[in-house]
Design a protein around this motif. Structure first.
Motif, PDB file in Angstrom:
ATOM      1  N   VAL A   1       1.111  -1.000   0.015  1.00 14.46           N
ATOM      2  CA  VAL A   1       0.041  -0.011   0.043  1.00 14.46           C
ATOM      3  C   VAL A   1       0.849   1.342  -0.102  1.00 14.46           C
ATOM      4  O   VAL A   1       1.878   1.281   0.648  1.00 14.46           O
ATOM      5  N   ASP A   2       0.493   2.138  -1.007  1.00 15.58           N
ATOM      6  CA  ASP A   2       1.509   3.159  -1.110  1.00 15.58           C
ATOM      7  C   ASP A   2       0.523   4.518  -1.290  1.00 15.58           C
ATOM      8  O   ASP A   2       0.225   4.713  -2.089  1.00 15.58           O
ATOM      9  N   ILE A   3       0.366   5.387  -0.216  1.00 18.82           N
ATOM     10  CA  ILE A   3      -0.502   6.337  -0.212  1.00 18.82           C
ATOM     11  C   ILE A   3       0.002   7.705   0.445  1.00 18.82           C
ATOM     12  O   ILE A   3       0.792   7.367   1.210  1.00 18.82           O
ATOM     13  N   ASP A   4      -0.477   8.645   0.081  1.00 12.16           N
ATOM     14  CA  ASP A   4      -0.025  10.028   0.533  1.00 12.16           C
ATOM     15  C   ASP A   4      -1.535  10.943   0.924  1.00 12.16           C
ATOM     16  O   ASP A   4      -1.888  11.568  -0.209  1.00 12.16           O
ATOM     17  N   VAL A   5      -1.699  10.866   2.211  1.00 10.19           N
ATOM     18  CA  VAL A   5      -2.862  11.451   2.459  1.00 10.19           C
ATOM     19  C   VAL A   5      -2.526  12.986   3.056  1.00 10.19           C
ATOM     20  O   VAL A   5      -1.698  13.161   3.794  1.00 10.19           O
ATOM     21  N   LYS A   6      -3.270  13.944   2.247  1.00 12.41           N
ATOM     22  CA  LYS A   6      -3.005  15.198   2.410  1.00 12.41           C
ATOM     23  C   LYS A   6      -3.308  15.820   3.825  1.00 12.41           C
ATOM     24  O   LYS A   6      -4.519  15.510   4.342  1.00 12.41           O
ATOM     25  N   PRO A   7      -2.847  16.852   4.345  1.00 14.36           N
ATOM     26  CA  PRO A   7      -3.495  17.500   5.680  1.00 14.36           C
ATOM     27  C   PRO A   7      -4.926  17.810   5.582  1.00 14.36           C
ATOM     28  O   PRO A   7      -5.091  18.569   4.497  1.00 14.36           O
ATOM     29  N   GLY A   8      -5.585  17.560   6.218  1.00 16.01           N
ATOM     30  CA  GLY A   8      -7.057  17.975   6.259  1.00 16.01           C
ATOM     31  C   GLY A   8      -7.910  17.234   5.206  1.00 16.01           C
ATOM     32  O   GLY A   8      -8.960  17.486   5.178  1.00 16.01           O
ATOM     33  N   GLU A   9      -7.307  16.295   4.588  1.00 12.62           N
ATOM     34  CA  GLU A   9      -8.056  15.424   3.438  1.00 12.62           C
ATOM     35  C   GLU A   9      -8.984  14.399   4.080  1.00 12.62           C
ATOM     36  O   GLU A   9      -8.709  13.982   5.226  1.00 12.62           O
ATOM     37  N   PHE A  10      -9.956  14.064   3.536  1.00 12.15           N
ATOM     38  CA  PHE A  10     -10.952  12.932   3.863  1.00 12.15           C
ATOM     39  C   PHE A  10     -10.574  11.858   2.970  1.00 12.15           C
ATOM     40  O   PHE A  10     -11.182  11.910   1.814  1.00 12.15           O
ATOM     41  N   PHE A  11     -10.107  10.883   3.527  1.00 11.18           N
ATOM     42  CA  PHE A  11      -9.516   9.770   2.633  1.00 11.18           C
ATOM     43  C   PHE A  11     -10.230   8.641   3.118  1.00 11.18           C
ATOM     44  O   PHE A  11     -10.178   8.188   4.263  1.00 11.18           O
ATOM     45  N   THR A  12     -10.795   7.947   2.176  1.00 10.00           N
ATOM     46  CA  THR A  12     -11.690   6.707   2.462  1.00 10.00           C
ATOM     47  C   THR A  12     -11.071   5.243   1.977  1.00 10.00           C
ATOM     48  O   THR A  12     -10.440   5.357   0.827  1.00 10.00           O
ATOM     49  N   PHE A  13     -10.903   4.383   2.861  1.00  6.18           N
ATOM     50  CA  PHE A  13     -10.251   3.056   2.256  1.00  6.18           C
ATOM     51  C   PHE A  13     -11.811   2.077   1.888  1.00  6.18           C
ATOM     52  O   PHE A  13     -12.444   2.044   2.703  1.00  6.18           O
ATOM     53  N   LEU A  14     -12.036   1.939   0.797  1.00  6.00           N
ATOM     54  CA  LEU A  14     -13.220   1.077   0.393  1.00  6.00           C
ATOM     55  C   LEU A  14     -13.155  -0.206  -0.140  1.00  6.00           C
ATOM     56  O   LEU A  14     -11.959  -0.364  -0.972  1.00  6.00           O
ATOM     57  N   GLY A  15     -13.901  -1.256   0.297  1.00  5.28           N
ATOM     58  CA  GLY A  15     -13.740  -2.528  -0.389  1.00  5.28           C
ATOM     59  C   GLY A  15     -14.646  -3.280   0.396  1.00  5.28           C
ATOM     60  O   GLY A  15     -15.198  -3.287   1.421  1.00  5.28           O
ATOM     61  N   PRO A  16     -14.810  -4.691  -0.381  1.00  9.53           N
ATOM     62  CA  PRO A  16     -15.476  -5.719   0.428  1.00  9.53           C
ATOM     63  C   PRO A  16     -15.014  -6.289   1.773  1.00  9.53           C
ATOM     64  O   PRO A  16     -13.714  -6.096   1.909  1.00  9.53           O
ATOM     65  N   SER A  17     -15.557  -7.081   2.423  1.00 10.20           N
ATOM     66  CA  SER A  17     -14.836  -7.322   3.917  1.00 10.20           C
ATOM     67  C   SER A  17     -13.915  -8.441   3.505  1.00 10.20           C
ATOM     68  O   SER A  17     -14.052  -9.101   2.457  1.00 10.20           O
TER      69      SER A  17
END
Lengths: 356, 575
Positions: A22-38
């Motif tokens: 997993v390679d992500i960069d969440v910006k300050p103040g951002e609303f970031f969602t992880f979405l997927g089936p169980s």
């Protein structure tokens, strides 16, 4: 407000893969969602950010500070759990005050902050209540207040709405988004519900079986799904098998059946992939991108099922060897019956070509 | 600058240690060390004693045990097994019948019976046997009353020998069957029976094909439990003079100074007990008849005819009398003047003296005070160990979990007699585990014995509570900035407190009443309550003995009542 960066993070459980690269960069103040089936690894990823798991490989940074193996209590995060995880032996006030007491604040400061937090989530009068005297929605808000009152650098939400009934879920969804925008806290949200993800997020990461499928804004994810899985997981989509038979400039001609062809565009391919003649591909067409009547990409079919929802008329139509779902906005149109034939057309920008 | 650097390196060192996946083994090592010192090592010492003769290792003792030159040992093994099997059968019949009557029928007197049916649990083994001999023994109240009534030459019947042991076992242990069977019947979905009826089954078929198979798991589990406890039974054979049982043989070998033989007998009995423990765990692991469906509970059948009503009233009355008599007789005798009751049916002279003496006379108060102190020390140890072990087993991940779990349960499966013999073998000489002290003959040996015997109580009640507690609550506390210790104190302990308390109270009363191990290892300076009862009994000071007994029963009933309240009736996990 902090930035959260995951660098090639993987987690193995024994020999089973939890999440991979997993390679992500969440910006300050951002609303970031992880979405997927169980079972897709979204909660595992969240728990690594919270510090309850340590990654097998890769690193996690909060604002350039390596926190990969930092203990959870030293990360200054606020977390809301799926089952809320409230302390049943404490009152609402004591629950919210817990994190402040850990930080050894004075009684007066704690009182002031807790009261402000109670106000924020509309629970002013509930301070002395025990947890089991609250409704599910109220418990949810206590959990939120408890996570926010410590002024966390990052807010982590693990399927916070899944235990609420449909109506309350919608209200709370709006409430959470309001708080997040007001406080501007960097937020990571885990859900399997695409509506929540689409309505709340600045960006979404779609996962499947521990592997990231696509990262993008809700529009990008919906309009330009990177693969078959994303196309069918987010919203509904007709994913049809076809073969590229002609490319002229940007225009791509795809053969579905012997007498059904679609004309798409090279600008509408997954990940900007260049197609070649003879390639087997999949075409994603959203039900609402299909229109009744004559036009470009005309298709003729037979109606197999009719559903009237009020807002729309849904048809299941047999087109050649394919079955397509069609959604037509109800403007007082005449509703056709099972067995009727129907003429449809699909504008070029409604066809999205997924190589595979 | 340099201090800063020092902090960084120390932090790294500590951090590396705590993040290592082997760190958990550092945390659990004290638990293993305690078990090694006080369970495994004493057991090992006994085993060594049984195989080491004058010239090196020998199986001589085992040959003698199983040899045919003297069959005393084999007879004892046979008698123990035979008593246990009969006990299982009688307990099953009584317990299951009672469970069915109480759960399936509504009759006058059901409510009071359902409360009193658990009275035998409040009887400590020694006190229970004592009241049975007073009631039904050769010079017991009932036989004499019948003798006087019909003017007979001799008492018409009396409880003694193997039959006496079995009757006492049935009375004190049918509750295990009753509890599990009642729970299973309560859990039986009535719609299953209705389904069977709708498919055309008759009553008998429903019984054989539906109800019994559903009850089998609980019946097997109770059978194993009762068999194990019967094998370990010591007090009943002692009081009814059945010398040929394993526990009595161990006791006799010890008192005759035949230490090697006592060790051999202990080892053999331990092997039997531990195999049963493992069998029980294995069986419980695979029993899985849980009803998924909720819905209406079992409806009780009401008795319709007048005759049935009067009959059931009469039987309930008899039941209440049988259940209450042992306690009533103890209370009665506790008021009798010592030495006045000889050949009369019931004591003739009464006094309050014994109760006053309990708390005012230094000599009678002493054993109570001793038992309180020793039980307190043992329970304090049990709390520390039990809570730590429960937390480790429920929350942490490490290899050897099953092994640790079984090791903790072993002392519970071991007969008290064996625990005592093991401790004697281990701590008659200075060892590392006793800080180079000889423990035998000191104050510390009895608390140690109580600690070992009651090791599983707090452990089990605490783990049951911990399993109820969602792990995410701890994680929530951690995410709010609390370190592990703060979380443990402020969140975990308050949430499992009722579990800890229930186990603690139970361990405390069990310690106060402990007799089987105490009788082998007490020293005169620290004589415990139960041994005092035993001695008063043999000194014909029945009044004092019974006053002690009543005191114990009051304690136990209080504790059972409190546990019931604090755990909302979910207790019983600690049995």
């Amino acid at each position: 407000m902090k930035n959260v960066r995951l660098e090639n993070v993987s987690k193995m459980f024994g020999t089973a893969i939890g999440v991979e690269n997993v390679d992500i960069d969440v910006k300050p103040g951002e609303f970031f969602t992880f979405l997927g089936p169980s079972g897709c690894g979204k909660t595992t990823t969240l728990r690594m950010i919270a510090g309850f798991y340590y990654p097998t490989n890769g690193k996690i940074f909060f604002d350039n500070r390596d926190v990969t193996t930092l203990q959870p209590n030293k990360r200054n995060i606020g977390m809301v759990f799926q089952n809320y995880a409230l302390f049943p032996h404490m009152t609402v006030f004591e629950n919210i005050a817990f994190g402040l007491e850990v930080r050894k604040m004075s009684k007066a400061v704690i009182r002031e902050k807790v009261e402000r937090a109670q106000k924020l989530v509309h629970l002013e009068k509930y301070g002395a209540r025990k947890i089991n005297e609250l409704s599910g929605g109220q418990q949810q808000r206590v959990a939120l207040a408890r996570a926010l009152v410590i002024e966390p650098d990052i807010l982590l939400l693990d399927e916070p709405l899944s235990n609420l009934d449909a109506k309350l879920r919608e209200e709370t969804r709006i409430e959470i988004k309001r708080l997040q925008v007001e406080l501007g806290v960097t937020t990571i949200y885990v859900t399997h519900d695409q509506t929540e993800a689409m309505t709340m997020s600045d960006r979404i990461m779609v996962m499947k079986e521990g592997v990231v499928q696509q990262i993008g804004t809700p529009q990008e994810i919906y309009n330009q799904p990177s693969n078959h899985f994303v196309a069918s997981f987010i919203g509904e989509s007709n994913v049809l098998d076809g073969e590229v038979i002609e490319i002229i400039g940007d225009a791509v001609k795809v053969k579905l059946d012997d007498d059904f062809y679609l004309n798409g565009s090279m600008n509408q391919t997954a990940n900007g992939k260049k197609l070649v003649v003879g390639e087997k591909i999949k075409c994603s067409i959203r039900p609402e991108a299909v229109f009744e009547g004559q036009g470009t990409n005309e298709l003729k079919g037979t109606i197999q099922l009719v559903e009237f929802t009020g807002v729309s008329i849904n048809y299941v139509v047999e087109v050649g060897s394919n079955i397509m779902k069609i959604m037509i906005i109800n403007k007082g149109n005449q509703i056709l019956n099972r067995g009727d034939s129907i003429t449809l057309h699909v504008p070029e920008n409604g066809i999205y070509l997924i190589g595979e | 600058m340099s201090t800063n650097q020092a902090i960084v390196t120390r932090d790294n060192w500590w951090a590396r240690l705590t993040r290592s996946k082997y760190f958990v083994y550092v945390l659990i090592s004290p638990l293993f060390l305690i078990l090694l010192a006080y369970v495994i090592y004493p057991f090992y010492q006994t085993f060594i004693q049984s195989i080491v003769g004058e010239e090196g290792a020998t199986l001589e003792n085992y040959k003698r045990f199983f040899g045919l030159t003297s069959t005393a040992n084999l007879e004892a093994l046979w008698t123990s097994v035979y008593i246990s099997v009969i006990s299982v059968i009688t307990c099953a019949i009584v317990g299951v019948t009672m469970a069915f009557l109480m759960e399936r029928y509504e009759f006058p007197g059901r409510k009071i019976l359902s409360v009193l049916i658990l009275v035998p649990m409040a009887l400590p083994p020694l006190v229970g046997v004592l009241s049975f001999t007073f009631l039904y023994g050769e010079s017991g109240i009932l036989p004499r009353a019948v003798q006087a009534l019909f003017n007979l030459e001799q008492v018409p019947f009396s409880l003694k020998g193997v039959v006496g042991v079995i009757v006492v076992h049935t009375f004190t242990m049918y509750t295990y069957f009753y509890l599990t069977a009642a729970a299973a019947i309560k859990g039986l979905d009535p719609s299953l029976e209705e389904a069977a009826t709708s498919l055309g089954s008759g009553r008998i078929r429903i019984w054989l094909k539906v109800i019994l198979p559903m009850l089998t798991p609980s019946l097997v589990a109770s059978s194993l439990l009762v068999f194990m406890i019967s094998m370990a039974s010591y007090t009943a054979p002692l009081m009814f003079g059945v010398e040929r049982t394993m526990t009595m043989q161990i006791y006799l070998s010890r008192t005759n100074g035949n230490l090697d033989m006592a060790a051999t007998q202990s080892t053999i009995l331990s092997i039997v007990s531990i195999s049963f423990l493992i069998l029980m765990r294995w069986y419980q692991g695979r029993r899985n008849f849980q009803n998924q469906s909720k819905g209406i509970g079992v409806h009780r059948t009401e008795l319709r005819t007048q005759f049935a009503k009067y009959m059931s009233m009469l039987l309930s009355f008899v039941g209440v009398i049988i259940l209450m008599l042992p306690i009533l007789v103890l209370v009665l005798i506790s008021f009798s003047v010592d030495g006045e009751w000889t050949i009369q049916i019931i004591p003739t002279a009464y006094t309050l003296e014994h109760y006053i003496d309990l708390f005012t006379d230094e000599r009678t108060w002493r054993p109570i005070w001793n038992s309180l102190q020793m039980s307190f020390v043992a329970t304090a140890g049990n709390i520390l160990f039990g809570v730590a072990a429960a937390y480790a087993l429920v929350r942490m991940k490490f290899k050897g979990k099953v092994f640790l779990d079984i090791l903790i349960m072993v002392p519970w499966a071991l007969p008290g007699t064996v625990v005592a013999v093991n401790l004697i073998a281990a701590f008659s000489e200075p060892t590392v585990f006793s800080f180079n002290q000889v423990l035998i003959g000191t104050f510390w040996i009895l608390p140690l014995a109580y600690f070992v015997r009651h090791l599983p109580l707090i452990f089990r009640s605490t783990s049951a509570a911990l399993m109820q507690m969602d792990e995410s609550v701890e994680e929530a506390a951690r995410s709010l900035g609390a370190n592990w210790w703060y979380t443990f104190r402020r969140v975990v302990v308050p949430m499992v407190f009722s579990g800890i308390l229930a186990g603690t109270l139970l361990a405390m009363v069990q310690g106060i009443g402990e007799f089987v191990a105490s009788i082998l290892i007490y020293s005169t300076r620290t004589m415990p309550l139960s041994v005092a009862i035993f001695q008063k009994m043999y000194a014909f000071q029945f009044g004092t003995a019974c006053a002690y007994g009543v005191l114990q029963i009051i304690l136990i009933i209080t504790v059972l009542f409190i546990s019931q309240k604090i755990t909302d009736g979910k207790a019983g996990s600690a049995i």
